[in-house]
Design an enzyme around this catalytic site. Sequence first.
Site, PDB file in Angstrom:
ATOM      1  N   TYR A 115       0.842  -1.209   0.000  1.00 35.06           N
ATOM      2  CA  TYR A 115       0.000   0.000   0.000  1.00 35.06           C
ATOM      3  C   TYR A 115       0.876   1.257   0.000  1.00 35.06           C
ATOM      4  O   TYR A 115       0.630   2.196  -0.757  1.00 35.06           O
ATOM      5  CB  TYR A 115      -0.910  -0.013   1.225  1.00 35.06           C
TER       6      TYR A 115
ATOM      7  N   PHE B  13      -7.745  18.908 -25.259  1.00 37.28           N
ATOM      8  CA  PHE B  13      -8.416  17.623 -25.446  1.00 37.28           C
ATOM      9  C   PHE B  13      -9.762  17.647 -24.716  1.00 37.28           C
ATOM     10  O   PHE B  13      -9.955  18.414 -23.781  1.00 37.28           O
ATOM     11  CB  PHE B  13      -7.532  16.474 -24.931  1.00 37.28           C
ATOM     12  N   ASP B  14     -10.709  16.790 -25.141  1.00 40.51           N
ATOM     13  CA  ASP B  14     -12.074  16.903 -24.610  1.00 40.51           C
ATOM     14  C   ASP B  14     -12.181  16.681 -23.103  1.00 40.51           C
ATOM     15  O   ASP B  14     -12.961  17.355 -22.441  1.00 40.51           O
ATOM     16  CB  ASP B  14     -13.085  16.041 -25.399  1.00 40.51           C
TER      17      ASP B  14
ATOM     18  N   ASP C  33       0.206  18.810 -21.361  1.00 41.10           N
ATOM     19  CA  ASP C  33      -0.629  17.615 -21.441  1.00 41.10           C
ATOM     20  C   ASP C  33       0.168  16.665 -22.331  1.00 41.10           C
ATOM     21  O   ASP C  33       0.248  16.836 -23.538  1.00 41.10           O
ATOM     22  CB  ASP C  33      -1.985  18.000 -22.047  1.00 41.10           C
TER      23      ASP C  33
ATOM     24  N   ALA D 167       0.387  13.260 -23.108  1.00 39.29           N
ATOM     25  CA  ALA D 167       0.034  11.897 -23.516  1.00 39.29           C
ATOM     26  C   ALA D 167       0.956  11.375 -24.620  1.00 39.29           C
ATOM     27  O   ALA D 167       1.377  10.223 -24.598  1.00 39.29           O
ATOM     28  CB  ALA D 167      -1.420  11.869 -23.981  1.00 39.29           C
TER      29      ALA D 167
ATOM     30  N   LYS E  90      -0.902   6.115 -23.764  1.00 41.21           N
ATOM     31  CA  LYS E  90      -0.400   6.415 -25.105  1.00 41.21           C
ATOM     32  C   LYS E  90       1.109   6.123 -25.146  1.00 41.21           C
ATOM     33  O   LYS E  90       1.500   4.986 -25.314  1.00 41.21           O
ATOM     34  CB  LYS E  90      -0.684   7.882 -25.467  1.00 41.21           C
TER      35      LYS E  90
ATOM     36  N   HIS F  40     -20.584  12.489 -26.806  1.00 42.37           N
ATOM     37  CA  HIS F  40     -20.285  11.554 -27.902  1.00 42.37           C
ATOM     38  C   HIS F  40     -20.122  10.111 -27.437  1.00 42.37           C
ATOM     39  O   HIS F  40     -20.325   9.190 -28.206  1.00 42.37           O
ATOM     40  CB  HIS F  40     -19.057  12.014 -28.694  1.00 42.37           C
TER      41      HIS F  40
HETATM   42  N1  F0G Z   1      -4.931  14.400 -23.007  1.00 40.30           N
HETATM   43  C1  F0G Z   1      -4.854  13.983 -24.277  1.00 40.30           C
HETATM   44  C2  F0G Z   1      -4.079  14.774 -25.284  1.00 40.30           C
HETATM   45  C3  F0G Z   1      -5.527  12.820 -24.666  1.00 40.30           C
HETATM   46  O1  F0G Z   1      -5.454  12.424 -25.930  1.00 40.30           O
HETATM   47  C4  F0G Z   1      -6.231  12.082 -23.681  1.00 40.30           C
HETATM   48  C5  F0G Z   1      -6.941  10.874 -24.044  1.00 40.30           C
HETATM   49  C6  F0G Z   1      -6.265  12.555 -22.374  1.00 40.30           C
HETATM   50  C7  F0G Z   1      -5.598  13.730 -22.068  1.00 40.30           C
HETATM   51  C8  F0G Z   1      -7.014  11.848 -21.285  1.00 40.30           C
HETATM   52  O2  F0G Z   1      -6.358  10.674 -20.928  1.00 40.30           O
HETATM   53  O3  F0G Z   1      -7.906   8.817 -21.587  1.00 40.30           O
HETATM   54  O4  F0G Z   1      -6.028   8.448 -20.014  1.00 40.30           O
HETATM   55  O5  F0G Z   1      -7.993   9.724 -19.305  1.00 40.30           O
HETATM   56  N2  F0G Z   1      -7.163  10.539 -25.211  1.00 40.30           N
HETATM   57  C9  F0G Z   1      -7.797   9.314 -25.664  1.00 40.30           C
HETATM   58  C10 F0G Z   1      -7.940   9.354 -27.148  1.00 40.30           C
HETATM   59  C11 F0G Z   1      -9.025   8.931 -24.934  1.00 40.30           C
HETATM   60  O6  F0G Z   1      -8.626   8.477 -27.685  1.00 40.30           O
HETATM   61  O7  F0G Z   1      -7.372  10.218 -27.799  1.00 40.30           O
HETATM   62  P1  F0G Z   1      -7.124   9.354 -20.437  1.00 40.30           P
END
Ligand code: F0G
Length: 458
Positions: free
Chosen positions: A72, A124-125, A215, A217, A258, A450
């Site tokens: 833990y 990102f969304d 950000d 990823a 990613k 979506h």
């Molecule tokens: N930032 C970016 C640039 C992303 O592409 C994603 C996720 C996230 C943050 C959020 O990360 O999914 O681990 O919570 N992108 C995925 C996609 C879902 O299909 O592009 P997460």
Amino acid sequence: MKLPYAESYKIKMVETIKKSTREERERWIKEARYNLFNLRSDQVFIDLLTDSGTGAMSDKQWSEIMLGDESYAGASSYYKMKEAIKEICGFDYFLPTHQGRAAENVLFSVLVKEGDLVPGNSHFDTTKGHIELRKATAVDCTIDEAFDTTNYHPFKGNININKLEDVLKKVPSEKITFIVVTVTCNSSGGQPVSMQNLREIREVADKYGKLVLFDSARFAENAYFIKKRGKGYEDKTIREIVKEMFSYADVMTMSCKKDAIVNMGGFIGFRNEELFNKAVVYNILFEGYVTYGGMSGRDMNALAQGLKEGTEFDYLESRIEQVAYLGKKLTDYGVPLILPYGGHAIFVDALRFLPNIPREEFPAQVLPIELYIEGGVRGVEIGALMADRDPVTRENRFPELELMRMAIPRRVYTNNHMDHVAVALANVYERRNKIKRGVKIIKEAPILRHFTVELDRI
Ligand code: F0G
């Protein structure tokens, strides 16, 4: 002859994928309410919905799974991850989170308050969602070239420094705490940000006393593009480029699904101890104790190994060249795409592909529906459906671009699969004039609609 970009790995284990008939797919997509998220994965032949968490781990990563320490507190796996983050990204403090949006949730609980503005490059969304959930506003300062799909600009993820400064000048200082830089920029087509731009963002942030958040990823893919396209970086290693990139950031969030090639995982990296300490409280509340934060020890081990593999040039070259391979095939068939090709995905320009379908009928959703029916390939809409309604007016928001994204999972598919995808989409392109109407919404959620939206053909 120049040698082709052959994969820097070979296959040790395989997974069977199922073909289906056109009739089956027509039935399944209807049953799925024309939302590709509702399809079962065994109804899909080639799944390009996302490159997130869908990569193939290496033998070394699987070995690390066996070595996971599930304590833990104070697990050796936590320290393995800490060392990898320090070595590759250069951050002294970090918090593990179960994925990228969890990192956003924790960090934004500290940094974002009602009425704030968060400037950046096409957020990102989930990033935007976490900003809007806190009644703040994401301000897109991406360069205009990014919205012209035919304009070959080497760094379409760049922030327009004038736009950024305008926002910083006009808005009362206490309303802006940080600038988000998404590397590579998913929403503008998997496009990279140049080192020069990162440097300029840092200078502006310093001038106005703001934090810079990456950000991250797909930071390694961004570094690959800097090496390939940025003057003076040809002879630098990916690791050197990554180090310099992060030297311009105060804090990073990462969806490790990613570029760290794991199926689940994320983290926040901090330079500043005070900010780290503030975030610790939320991490414990939302994710888990400081030394595991929503992850198993074994997954932290695989992640640490994945960060290393994901920043190797040979791997990145075969990865990004595979994406370009699909892009070139489609270009040869005349399919309108975002140029240059993205790092993790090929983005199809739905407005040019289906010019007869009005935007109110979601052309960028019609494309993946048709592609699925044609070849069992699953892509995803990045357009008006994903853009959600305006939080104040509740009107549909129409972003600059209507795109279908085909994201390529890491180390999963062969170029024969890419050929299948290209021909399937070329077939849809050939019959595009017969596609005359789009889809309408039957049911939708107030935010991130979506994922769950239910649609019908008009
Ligand atoms: N930032 C970016 C640039 C992303 O592409 C994603 C996720 C996230 C943050 C959020 O990360 O999914 O681990 O919570 N992108 C995925 C996609 C879902 O299909 O592009 P997460």
